[in-house]
Write a protein that holds these residues in place. Structure first.
Motif, PDB file in Angstrom:
ATOM      1  N   LYS A 125       9.442  -6.872  -6.913  1.00 24.28           N
ATOM      2  CA  LYS A 125       8.444  -5.952  -7.447  1.00 24.28           C
ATOM      3  C   LYS A 125       9.149  -4.593  -7.355  1.00 24.28           C
ATOM      4  O   LYS A 125       9.006  -3.574  -8.330  1.00 24.28           O
ATOM      5  CB  LYS A 125       7.027  -6.028  -6.807  1.00 24.28           C
ATOM      6  CG  LYS A 125       6.283  -5.216  -7.456  1.00 24.28           C
ATOM      7  CD  LYS A 125       4.810  -5.245  -6.543  1.00 24.28           C
ATOM      8  CE  LYS A 125       3.932  -6.370  -6.563  1.00 24.28           C
ATOM      9  NZ  LYS A 125       3.527  -6.768  -7.954  1.00 24.28           N
ATOM     10  N   PHE A 126       9.379  -4.117  -5.891  1.00 29.43           N
ATOM     11  CA  PHE A 126       9.772  -2.708  -5.853  1.00 29.43           C
ATOM     12  C   PHE A 126      11.137  -2.552  -6.404  1.00 29.43           C
ATOM     13  O   PHE A 126      11.504  -1.409  -7.035  1.00 29.43           O
ATOM     14  CB  PHE A 126       9.944  -2.562  -4.303  1.00 29.43           C
ATOM     15  CG  PHE A 126       8.771  -2.868  -3.463  1.00 29.43           C
ATOM     16  CD1 PHE A 126       7.522  -2.869  -4.130  1.00 29.43           C
ATOM     17  CD2 PHE A 126       8.856  -2.834  -2.190  1.00 29.43           C
ATOM     18  CE1 PHE A 126       6.521  -2.834  -3.203  1.00 29.43           C
ATOM     19  CE2 PHE A 126       7.840  -3.088  -1.293  1.00 29.43           C
ATOM     20  CZ  PHE A 126       6.450  -2.929  -1.868  1.00 29.43           C
ATOM     21  N   ASP A 127      11.911  -3.607  -6.670  1.00 33.07           N
ATOM     22  CA  ASP A 127      13.260  -3.268  -7.525  1.00 33.07           C
ATOM     23  C   ASP A 127      13.124  -3.269  -8.887  1.00 33.07           C
ATOM     24  O   ASP A 127      13.895  -2.408  -9.588  1.00 33.07           O
ATOM     25  CB  ASP A 127      14.159  -4.603  -7.354  1.00 33.07           C
ATOM     26  CG  ASP A 127      14.749  -4.892  -6.028  1.00 33.07           C
ATOM     27  OD1 ASP A 127      14.635  -3.558  -5.173  1.00 33.07           O
ATOM     28  OD2 ASP A 127      15.113  -5.718  -5.423  1.00 33.07           O
ATOM     29  N   GLN A 150       8.652  -1.515   6.012  1.00 33.43           N
ATOM     30  CA  GLN A 150       7.677  -2.662   6.442  1.00 33.43           C
ATOM     31  C   GLN A 150       8.443  -4.024   6.021  1.00 33.43           C
ATOM     32  O   GLN A 150       8.088  -4.975   6.441  1.00 33.43           O
ATOM     33  CB  GLN A 150       6.181  -2.472   5.589  1.00 33.43           C
ATOM     34  CG  GLN A 150       5.436  -1.403   6.448  1.00 33.43           C
ATOM     35  CD  GLN A 150       4.948  -1.543   7.593  1.00 33.43           C
ATOM     36  OE1 GLN A 150       4.749  -2.649   7.886  1.00 33.43           O
ATOM     37  NE2 GLN A 150       5.186  -0.681   8.389  1.00 33.43           N
ATOM     38  N   LEU A 151       9.122  -3.946   4.697  1.00 27.79           N
ATOM     39  CA  LEU A 151       9.853  -5.255   4.304  1.00 27.79           C
ATOM     40  C   LEU A 151      10.964  -5.719   5.469  1.00 27.79           C
ATOM     41  O   LEU A 151      11.159  -6.619   5.632  1.00 27.79           O
ATOM     42  CB  LEU A 151      10.397  -4.955   2.899  1.00 27.79           C
ATOM     43  CG  LEU A 151       9.318  -4.946   1.691  1.00 27.79           C
ATOM     44  CD1 LEU A 151      10.117  -4.935   0.507  1.00 27.79           C
ATOM     45  CD2 LEU A 151       8.443  -6.298   1.876  1.00 27.79           C
ATOM     46  N   GLN A 152      11.435  -4.518   6.105  1.00 24.02           N
ATOM     47  CA  GLN A 152      12.284  -5.036   6.910  1.00 24.02           C
ATOM     48  C   GLN A 152      11.849  -5.646   8.074  1.00 24.02           C
ATOM     49  O   GLN A 152      12.288  -6.640   8.680  1.00 24.02           O
ATOM     50  CB  GLN A 152      13.193  -3.598   7.251  1.00 24.02           C
ATOM     51  CG  GLN A 152      14.072  -3.202   6.342  1.00 24.02           C
ATOM     52  CD  GLN A 152      14.888  -1.768   6.689  1.00 24.02           C
ATOM     53  OE1 GLN A 152      14.642  -1.359   7.872  1.00 24.02           O
ATOM     54  NE2 GLN A 152      15.500  -1.176   5.652  1.00 24.02           N
ATOM     55  N   ALA A 162       0.935  -1.260   0.042  1.00 23.17           N
ATOM     56  CA  ALA A 162       0.095  -0.052  -0.161  1.00 23.17           C
ATOM     57  C   ALA A 162       0.826   1.306  -0.057  1.00 23.17           C
ATOM     58  O   ALA A 162       0.593   2.239  -0.707  1.00 23.17           O
ATOM     59  CB  ALA A 162      -0.761   0.113   1.300  1.00 23.17           C
ATOM     60  N   TYR A 163       1.894   1.361   0.843  1.00 21.63           N
ATOM     61  CA  TYR A 163       2.850   2.468   0.947  1.00 21.63           C
ATOM     62  C   TYR A 163       3.519   2.586  -0.415  1.00 21.63           C
ATOM     63  O   TYR A 163       3.683   3.664  -1.129  1.00 21.63           O
ATOM     64  CB  TYR A 163       4.078   2.247   1.937  1.00 21.63           C
ATOM     65  CG  TYR A 163       3.438   2.378   3.531  1.00 21.63           C
ATOM     66  CD1 TYR A 163       2.779   3.475   3.833  1.00 21.63           C
ATOM     67  CD2 TYR A 163       3.707   1.581   4.318  1.00 21.63           C
ATOM     68  CE1 TYR A 163       2.460   3.814   5.047  1.00 21.63           C
ATOM     69  CE2 TYR A 163       3.288   1.951   5.570  1.00 21.63           C
ATOM     70  CZ  TYR A 163       2.624   2.998   5.982  1.00 21.63           C
ATOM     71  OH  TYR A 163       2.265   3.151   7.308  1.00 21.63           O
ATOM     72  N   THR A 178      10.102   4.632   0.795  1.00 22.34           N
ATOM     73  CA  THR A 178      11.014   4.372   2.158  1.00 22.34           C
ATOM     74  C   THR A 178      10.099   3.563   3.152  1.00 22.34           C
ATOM     75  O   THR A 178      10.499   2.749   3.738  1.00 22.34           O
ATOM     76  CB  THR A 178      11.432   5.836   2.764  1.00 22.34           C
ATOM     77  OG1 THR A 178      12.161   6.405   1.548  1.00 22.34           O
ATOM     78  CG2 THR A 178      12.172   5.451   4.026  1.00 22.34           C
ATOM     79  N   ARG A 179       8.878   3.983   3.402  1.00 26.17           N
ATOM     80  CA  ARG A 179       7.938   3.358   4.519  1.00 26.17           C
ATOM     81  C   ARG A 179       7.721   1.766   3.905  1.00 26.17           C
ATOM     82  O   ARG A 179       7.666   1.164   4.621  1.00 26.17           O
ATOM     83  CB  ARG A 179       6.874   4.178   4.398  1.00 26.17           C
ATOM     84  CG  ARG A 179       6.991   5.551   5.109  1.00 26.17           C
ATOM     85  CD  ARG A 179       5.315   6.309   5.140  1.00 26.17           C
ATOM     86  NE  ARG A 179       4.884   5.775   6.519  1.00 26.17           N
ATOM     87  CZ  ARG A 179       3.846   6.201   6.891  1.00 26.17           C
ATOM     88  NH1 ARG A 179       3.316   7.529   6.538  1.00 26.17           N
ATOM     89  NH2 ARG A 179       3.425   5.921   8.188  1.00 26.17           N
TER      90      ARG A 179
END
Length: 378
Positions: free
Chosen positions: A371-373, A351-353, A338-339, A346-347
């Motif tokens: 996906k983010f990468d 959350q992944l961390q 969602a973020y 960053t947020r």
């Protein structure tokens, strides 16, 4: 793995108030005559194909240590690449039929895995794990899947002070909802009740009301405290115009449920359809009070908003879930997504961390990182 108890909610159902006693439950055999009794019993449900039994019983397999036997089980049943079977929703099958067809829905695959684990002498149990409700609309019915998987306890090679220590190995076929948490262990009768429930739901979807009734009644007979069966009976009775009896089933389902959201929703709608606004309002108030403090409700809301491409609303719901929970992997999975969709990378990474500290091997966490990468927004 998701599924097992297909909890049906029709357009006019949900539950509350005082439940009727078992002696006064509204069984109506005469209204659903013509159905056949279930042909699959407990032994039939878990019976394995003879050829598979021989493979599992090979001396070289039985000689393996428990953790190695778990790996061998997955290799023998699902292939070295774990792709021997095709997922096929819509029909639950016993273990030997699932093996023969090389496909199955979630409960079918779980039953097969559980039966094979026991044949290998592993300390296995099927468990039901709480997950957010995800609705699947099919025609006039909303399906809500419960989540089940197989937990195998593997003893360590060197017990300390003569007390065996155990590692949990969880075999789960649904990465999006995979959970490392312990759930509610299911005895064989509990699994059989869920199987009958699914067969009843399949018949209901086909408008085969007589067989829906016989299988749902069989599920209630095998495990009387399995609440989704009564919600499904209410759906069946609604289809046949037995609204007063459906109301009794819903009240019984609410009383038997640890999480009564679905029958409460259904009763609320049933009361509204009958013009009983004051009673419906009381049910709605109870439902809202229950939802406010249920993290699974807020995760379900977050998932719904993500599917509707409403990331800001999803963040609000998931942040509420985060306030109510600790250690819930699904909260951090969906909050990260969602973020990300809001452009708050960053947020999302934070959350992944958090997710990695809970479970560094979480399959959805790895998927989200990829996906983010790649910069994908979906």
């Amino acid at each position: 793995m998701r599924l097992l108890a297909l909890v049906i909610v029709v357009a006019a159902l949900a539950g509350c108030a005082t439940a009727p006693s078992p002696a006064t439950l509204p069984w109506r055999d005469e209204a659903f005559a013509g159905g056949t009794e279930p042909t699959v019993g407990k032994e039939d449900l878990f019976r394995l194909d003879a050829a598979l039994v021989r493979q599992l019983g090979a001396p070289e397999v039985r000689a393996l240590r428990p953790k190695q036997r778990v790996e061998k089980l997955l290799e023998l049943v699902y292939g070295p690449d774990r792709r021997r079977f095709e997922y096929a929703a819509g029909h639950s099958t016993p273990a030997n039929e699932t093996w023969r067809l090389k496909r199955g829905d979630c409960i079918s695959l779980t039953v097969l895995t559980f039966a094979a684990a026991r044949a290998l002498g592993l300390d296995a149990v099927m468990q039901e794990v709480q997950v957010p409700a995800v609705y699947d609309r099919r025609g006039s019915l909303d399906y809500v899947n419960h989540h089940v998987n197989v937990l195998v306890q593997v003893g360590t090679d060197r017990p300390v002070l003569s007390l065996a220590r155990y590692d949990d190995v969880i075999i789960d076929f649904e990465p999006e909802f995979a959970s490392t948490a312990r759930g509610q262990p299911l005895a064989d009768e509990g699994v059989l009740a869920r199987y009958y429930n699914n067969i009843g739901v399949e018949a209901l979807a086909r408008r085969d009301y007589a067989n829906a009734y016989t299988h749902l009644r069989a599920a209630a007979r095998v495990q009387p405290n399995y609440a989704p069966t009564y919600t499904n009976l209410a759906a069946l009775y609604i289809e046949r115009g037995l609204a007063a009896e459906a109301e009794q089933w819903l009240k019984h389902s609410v009383a038997a449920s640890e999480r009564p959201e679905h029958p409460m929703r259904a009763l609320h709608q049933l009361l509204l359809d009958q013009g009983r606004e004051q009673e419906a309002a009381a049910v709605a108030q109870r439902l809202r009070a229950w939802q406010q403090n249920d993290p699974y409700y807020w995760v379900s809301e977050g998932i719904r908003h993500l599917r509707d491409n409403q990331p800001r609303e999803a963040v609000r719901a998931l942040e509420r879930a985060q306030q109510l929970t600790s250690g819930f992997t699904e909260v951090h999975r969906y909050l990260a997504l969602a973020y990300w969709r809001l452009g708050e990378s960053t947020r999302a990474q934070e959350q992944l961390q958090v997710l990695a500290t809970i479970n560094s091997n979480d399959p959805m966490g790895a998927k989200l990182r990829r996906k983010f990468d790649t910069g994908s927004s979906r």
